[in-house]
Design a protein around this motif. Structure first.
Motif, mmCIF file in Angstrom:
data_model
loop_
_atom_site.group_PDB
_atom_site.id
_atom_site.type_symbol
_atom_site.label_atom_id
_atom_site.label_comp_id
_atom_site.label_asym_id
_atom_site.label_seq_id
_atom_site.Cartn_x
_atom_site.Cartn_y
_atom_site.Cartn_z
ATOM 1 N N UNK A 33 0.834 -1.189 0.000
ATOM 2 C CA UNK A 33 0.000 0.000 0.000
ATOM 3 C C UNK A 33 0.869 1.240 0.000
ATOM 4 N N UNK A 34 0.389 2.299 -0.621
ATOM 5 C CA UNK A 34 1.137 3.551 -0.600
ATOM 6 C C UNK A 34 0.172 4.723 -0.545
ATOM 7 N N UNK A 35 0.651 5.809 0.031
ATOM 8 C CA UNK A 35 -0.077 7.073 0.082
ATOM 9 C C UNK A 35 0.737 8.079 -0.725
ATOM 10 N N UNK A 36 0.157 8.611 -1.789
ATOM 11 C CA UNK A 36 0.865 9.528 -2.671
ATOM 12 C C UNK A 36 0.408 10.952 -2.369
ATOM 13 N N UNK A 37 1.391 11.826 -2.096
ATOM 14 C CA UNK A 37 1.088 13.229 -1.798
ATOM 15 C C UNK A 37 1.963 14.108 -2.691
ATOM 16 N N UNK A 38 1.550 15.373 -2.858
ATOM 17 C CA UNK A 38 2.379 16.304 -3.612
ATOM 18 C C UNK A 38 3.403 16.949 -2.690
ATOM 19 N N UNK A 39 4.206 17.870 -3.223
ATOM 20 C CA UNK A 39 5.296 18.478 -2.457
ATOM 21 C C UNK A 39 4.797 19.363 -1.329
ATOM 22 N N UNK A 40 3.462 19.674 -1.322
ATOM 23 C CA UNK A 40 2.865 20.417 -0.217
ATOM 24 C C UNK A 40 2.220 19.494 0.808
ATOM 25 N N UNK A 41 2.335 18.170 0.574
ATOM 26 C CA UNK A 41 1.757 17.201 1.494
ATOM 27 C C UNK A 41 0.293 16.920 1.259
ATOM 28 N N UNK A 42 -0.262 17.405 0.129
ATOM 29 C CA UNK A 42 -1.673 17.192 -0.156
ATOM 30 C C UNK A 42 -1.877 15.871 -0.898
ATOM 31 N N UNK A 43 -2.958 15.134 -0.583
ATOM 32 C CA UNK A 43 -3.214 13.847 -1.246
ATOM 33 C C UNK A 43 -3.322 14.006 -2.761
ATOM 34 N N UNK A 44 -2.743 13.054 -3.480
ATOM 35 C CA UNK A 44 -2.762 13.068 -4.942
ATOM 36 C C UNK A 44 -3.717 11.993 -5.452
ATOM 37 N N UNK A 45 -5.003 12.318 -5.498
ATOM 38 C CA UNK A 45 -5.968 11.404 -6.101
ATOM 39 C C UNK A 45 -5.750 11.320 -7.595
ATOM 40 N N UNK A 46 -5.867 10.117 -8.148
ATOM 41 C CA UNK A 46 -5.709 9.930 -9.586
ATOM 42 C C UNK A 46 -4.275 9.769 -10.044
ATOM 43 N N UNK A 47 -3.309 9.706 -9.113
ATOM 44 C CA UNK A 47 -1.919 9.462 -9.504
ATOM 45 C C UNK A 47 -1.784 8.036 -10.037
ATOM 46 N N UNK A 48 -0.941 7.854 -11.038
ATOM 47 C CA UNK A 48 -0.742 6.537 -11.635
ATOM 48 C C UNK A 48 0.323 5.756 -10.862
ATOM 49 N N UNK A 49 0.005 4.500 -10.561
ATOM 50 C CA UNK A 49 0.938 3.626 -9.850
ATOM 51 C C UNK A 49 1.154 2.378 -10.700
ATOM 52 N N UNK A 50 2.409 2.076 -10.988
ATOM 53 C CA UNK A 50 2.751 0.904 -11.784
ATOM 54 C C UNK A 50 3.705 0.028 -10.988
ATOM 55 N N UNK A 51 3.340 -1.245 -10.824
ATOM 56 C CA UNK A 51 4.147 -2.186 -10.049
ATOM 57 C C UNK A 51 4.729 -3.224 -11.018
ATOM 58 N N UNK A 52 6.063 -3.337 -11.019
ATOM 59 C CA UNK A 52 6.767 -4.235 -11.933
ATOM 60 C C UNK A 52 7.573 -5.248 -11.141
#
Length: 304
Positions: A33-52
């Motif tokens: 699991x991961x939580x993706x945020x921008x450089x201001x610490x705000x949640x990034x909904x819709x960010x693309x995650x690719x696991x290889x």
């Protein structure tokens, strides 16, 4: 390889800490699991995650974060590379090791602003036709897609000191349309479609450059086709500036895309269908793959 994207369910201790993910795991599987945020610490909904998978170099799962910036997958044990990306931000990559029966807390991934490409110097830039392409894709009515291009065109960009004040123009010779089928091309040039005898050119003149972040821009402007002018926006990716070519000319490049609706320009495919004519469907995807050369400090003249 069994994979599953699961809704995030987290258990909290009395102190509010998050010891791990509380999710059902298939036998022998682990969770990531991961939580993706921008450089201001705000949640990034819709960010693309690719696991290889690192052992096979195959993508085992790909998806986007939820509105709170979270992503989750169940995976077989082993090492994986995780790449996260979002518009206008630099991608991030990390390596994780998945253990059977383990569901650790979500890793926090911060995406930093994308590296700003150096903008082209102010002045006039003219299209280099041998290294520029204007293409389109349209769905043939009831059949496969039609791929085409225009072979004769002209264009330029006046780059201002403030890039948002820049101007661009494109003039396309409508009769140069080519789809690889002579009968279809003649029909597209006829009064049923482009009517090149009365409307020989397709023109775009920009009105505003809008920076979206990173290398992404929108060029707002007016497109005139078949005697009708409509406001359109070109979704544009700036590709950078280099010295290249036989004389080491200063060049810049960009890729611009737009979706056009034929009815907006009175190219009414319904009337064509009523007469038994089936050329292309109601929407056309337009793509301009542009390379321009620095010409003079002066402003290029848009078509009249």
């Amino acid at each position: 390889m069994a994979l599953g994207l699961l809704r995030r369910r987290r258990s909290r201790s009395a102190s509010g800490a998050e010891p791990g993910l509380s999710i059902p795991l298939p036998a022998g599987a682990g969770a990531f699991g991961c939580e993706v945020v921008d450089f201001m610490g705000q949640p990034m909904g819709g960010a693309e995650v690719t696991v290889t998978a690192l052992d096979s170099h195959r993508v085992v799962t790909h998806g986007t974060t939820d509105p709170y910036g979270f992503f989750m997958a169940t995976l077989p044990p082993g090492p994986y590379s995780v790449r996260t990306a979002a518009e206008g931000l630099s991608p991030a990559r990390e390596t994780v090791e998945i253990a059977a029966g383990a569901a650790p807390p979500p890793a926090r991934i911060t995406l930093e602003p994308a590296r700003q490409l150096e903008l082209p110097p102010p002045g006039a830039w003219l299209f280099d036709p041998p290294h520029t392409a204007i293409r389109f894709i349209a769905k043939h009515v009831g059949m496969a897609h039609v791929h085409g291009r225009f072979t004769r065109f002209d264009g330029g960009i006046r780059v201002a000191q403030d890039m948002t004040d820049s101007q661009a123009w494109v003039r396309i010779d409508a009769s140069s349309i080519a789809t690889g089928n002579k009968t279809r091309d003649n029909h597209l040039r006829s009064a049923d479609f482009l009517d090149v005898e009365h409307y020989p050119y397709i023109d775009f003149v920009s009105t505003r450059f809008v920076h979206l972040g990173g290398s992404k821009w929108t060029l707002h402007g007016t497109l005139t086709m078949h005697g009708i002018s409509r406001s359109v926006g070109l979704d544009t990716t700036y590709l950078g500036t280099v010295n290249g070519g036989y004389e080491q000319e200063l060049r810049c490049a960009a890729l611009a895309k737009a979706e056009l609706h034929r009815d907006d320009f009175t190219l009414n495919y319904r009337s064509m269908l009523a007469r038994g004519i089936a050329v292309v469907g109601p929407t056309v995807q337009l793509e301009l793959d542009i390379q321009a050369m620095y010409h003079t400090p002066d402003t290029p003249t848009p078509p009249e």
